[in-house]
Design an enzyme around this catalytic site. Structure first.
Site, PDB file in Angstrom:
ATOM      1  N   SER A 338     -25.700   4.588  37.495  1.00 35.88           N
ATOM      2  CA  SER A 338     -25.154   4.242  36.178  1.00 35.88           C
ATOM      3  C   SER A 338     -24.781   5.486  35.380  1.00 35.88           C
ATOM      4  O   SER A 338     -25.115   6.613  35.742  1.00 35.88           O
ATOM      5  CB  SER A 338     -26.167   3.418  35.389  1.00 35.88           C
ATOM      6  OG  SER A 338     -27.182   4.260  34.889  1.00 35.88           O
ATOM      7  N   CYS A 339     -24.107   5.262  34.259  1.00 32.16           N
ATOM      8  CA  CYS A 339     -23.672   6.358  33.393  1.00 32.16           C
ATOM      9  C   CYS A 339     -24.770   6.826  32.441  1.00 32.16           C
ATOM     10  O   CYS A 339     -24.567   7.781  31.685  1.00 32.16           O
ATOM     11  CB  CYS A 339     -22.488   5.915  32.538  1.00 32.16           C
ATOM     12  SG  CYS A 339     -21.038   5.634  33.500  1.00 32.16           S
ATOM     13  N   ASP A 340     -25.883   6.122  32.438  1.00 31.65           N
ATOM     14  CA  ASP A 340     -26.918   6.404  31.448  1.00 31.65           C
ATOM     15  C   ASP A 340     -27.747   7.628  31.846  1.00 31.65           C
ATOM     16  O   ASP A 340     -28.159   7.754  32.999  1.00 31.65           O
ATOM     17  CB  ASP A 340     -27.823   5.172  31.346  1.00 31.65           C
ATOM     18  CG  ASP A 340     -28.638   5.169  30.083  1.00 31.65           C
ATOM     19  OD1 ASP A 340     -29.384   6.154  29.863  1.00 31.65           O
ATOM     20  OD2 ASP A 340     -28.537   4.205  29.319  1.00 31.65           O
ATOM     21  N   ASN A 377     -24.757  -2.050  33.526  1.00 30.13           N
ATOM     22  CA  ASN A 377     -23.563  -1.263  33.868  1.00 30.13           C
ATOM     23  C   ASN A 377     -22.785  -1.871  35.048  1.00 30.13           C
ATOM     24  O   ASN A 377     -21.906  -1.235  35.620  1.00 30.13           O
ATOM     25  CB  ASN A 377     -23.983   0.180  34.228  1.00 30.13           C
ATOM     26  CG  ASN A 377     -23.067   1.250  33.657  1.00 30.13           C
ATOM     27  OD1 ASN A 377     -23.306   2.440  33.826  1.00 30.13           O
ATOM     28  ND2 ASN A 377     -22.023   0.868  32.967  1.00 30.13           N
TER      29      ASN A 377
END
Ligand SMILES: *Cc1c(COP(=O)(O)O)cnc(C)c1O
Length: 387
Positions: A338-340, A377
């Site tokens: 994910s982008c987190d 996401n």
């Protein structure tokens, strides 16, 4: 082309050889689509037969939240274990495969109305509590049900402490047992949880001392208890050796024989130890990057879709697919898809360098992984496959 995994001693020191080689055999097939979790059926069966066998007069209830996969539940059911649950979802899962209510208990000290109503209609009859409010709720929805009070006990040495949330001290617990009796419930016993992944065998000693103290105070108040529910907490190997189930159980059994009446009924609620070391995540490398001084390895399972416990302190052991010399290891920071920025699984992991698209196996990942996973996401929750 056959896949190249260089299995080292430390891998087979974490999961059993039979589990690992079964998984490697499975990975010889074509068209593998990661990520997924493989669970070794025989390992689960072995653990089920092991836990509790050294504790006299004991009944084992699998804590469903560790891995509620329907095939895992069916297997545990076939092995005639009971189940420990907390919610209507878990209860529906069990009734859908025909589990009888006398094999189901609920040790969540605070239960929802919705769950209690369904539990009442199904006939579930053993519940834990640690408050007056819970007794009032139970007395309304499940008059006359059996209850055991949750004691708070030391969780030192547990990698996933639980006592910070639940449990009361001996005097308050005795009050609560009397109160349950006054409200028409059956005060049947006492429960505790030494903390999940409890690597300190002596946590059970202090917990049993406390349970014994409560047992005596209850007796003085004219309450005859019959159930000693020792919860879960058995550890599995993630990166290092842990004390084994047999040794823990022999110690517990000895203490119970010394302290409690000979006819005490012992409930055990293992979760992690039933499925944890039977499971291996199969993931793929989706990216590599060098950012400042750090080597990043990005794989398709992360904190949000299976490895939530990594942020709470659980460290895993990895086996990467690589044809490179395994003597040349690099230091990696492992990240999910994910982008987190919260999606970082591990730091300073020494691994030989895998190729993009190569597989990364995560050992001992059968418990508290898929059950925590979300589709954050847009990354799907990995499938579970029994082998
Ligand atoms: C989670 C839980 C368990 C299982 O604990 P493990 O550490 O996985 O063995 C047992 N009992 C209760 C009440 C729990 O909440």
């Amino acid at each position: 082309m056959p896949r190249t995994f260089k299995v080292e001693k430390y891998h087979t020191g974490i999961v059993s050889k039979t589990t690992l080689f079964k998984v490697l055999k499975y990975l010889e097939r074509k068209n593998i689509e990661t990520p997924f979790l493989l669970v070794d059926k025989e390992k689960v069966m072995e653990k089920v037969s092991l836990i509790g066998r050294n504790i006299k007069n004991s009944t084992v209830f699998y804590a469903v939240k560790a891995n509620p996969d329907i095939e895992v539940i069916k297997l545990v059911n076939k092995l005639e274990m009971g189940f420990e649950i907390a919610s209507e979802g878990e209860l529906k899962l069990l009734t859908s495969i025909g589990v009888k209510p006398d094999r189901i208990i609920s040790s969540n000290p605070v239960k929802s109305f919705k769950f209690l109503k369904i539990a009442a209609s199904c006939g579930v009859n053993y519940f834990s509590y640690d408050s007056v409010a819970e007794v009032d709720k139970l007395a309304r929805i499940l008059p006359g049900c059996n209850v055991y009070v949750r004691l708070s006990v030391p969780n030192e040495g547990s990698e996933w402490p639980l006592s910070k949330k639940f449990g009361v001290e001996v005097d308050e617990a005795a009050e609560l047992l009397s109160y349950a009796g006054d409200k028409g419930l059956n005060p049947a016993g006492v429960t505790f949880h030494v903390g999940s992944q409890c690597t300190n065998m002596y946590n059970w000693n202090s917990a049993l001392d406390k349970a014994k103290a409560l047992w005596d105070v209850a007796g003085e108040r004219g309450i005859r208890l019959s159930v000693l529910n020792i919860g879960g907490g058995y550890p599995i190997k993630y990166t290092k050796n842990v004390v084994d189930v047999d040794a823990i159980d022999k110690n517990i059994n000895k203490l119970i024989r010394e302290k409690f009446p000979h006819d005490v009924r012992v409930f055990i609620e293992p979760g992690r130890a039933v499925v944890g070391d039977a499971g291996i995540f199969v993931t793929s490398v989706i990216g590599k990057a060098k950012r400042a001084d750090t080597n990043w390895l990005h794989i398709d399972v992360g904190v949000f879709n299976g490895l939530m416990e990594s942020v709470g302190g659980i460290k895993y052991t990895y086996l990467v697919e690589t044809s490179r010399d395994t003597k040349h290891k690099k230091r990696w920071t492992l990240a999910g898809p994910s982008c987190d920025s919260f999606d970082v699984i591990d730091k300073d992991v020494m691994l030989p360098e895998p190729e993009i698209g190569g597989l990364v196996l995560i050992l001992s990942s059968g418990a508290y992984t898929i059950s925590y996973a979300s589709e954050f996401n847009g990354f799907s929750i990995p499938k579970t496959i029994l082998v």
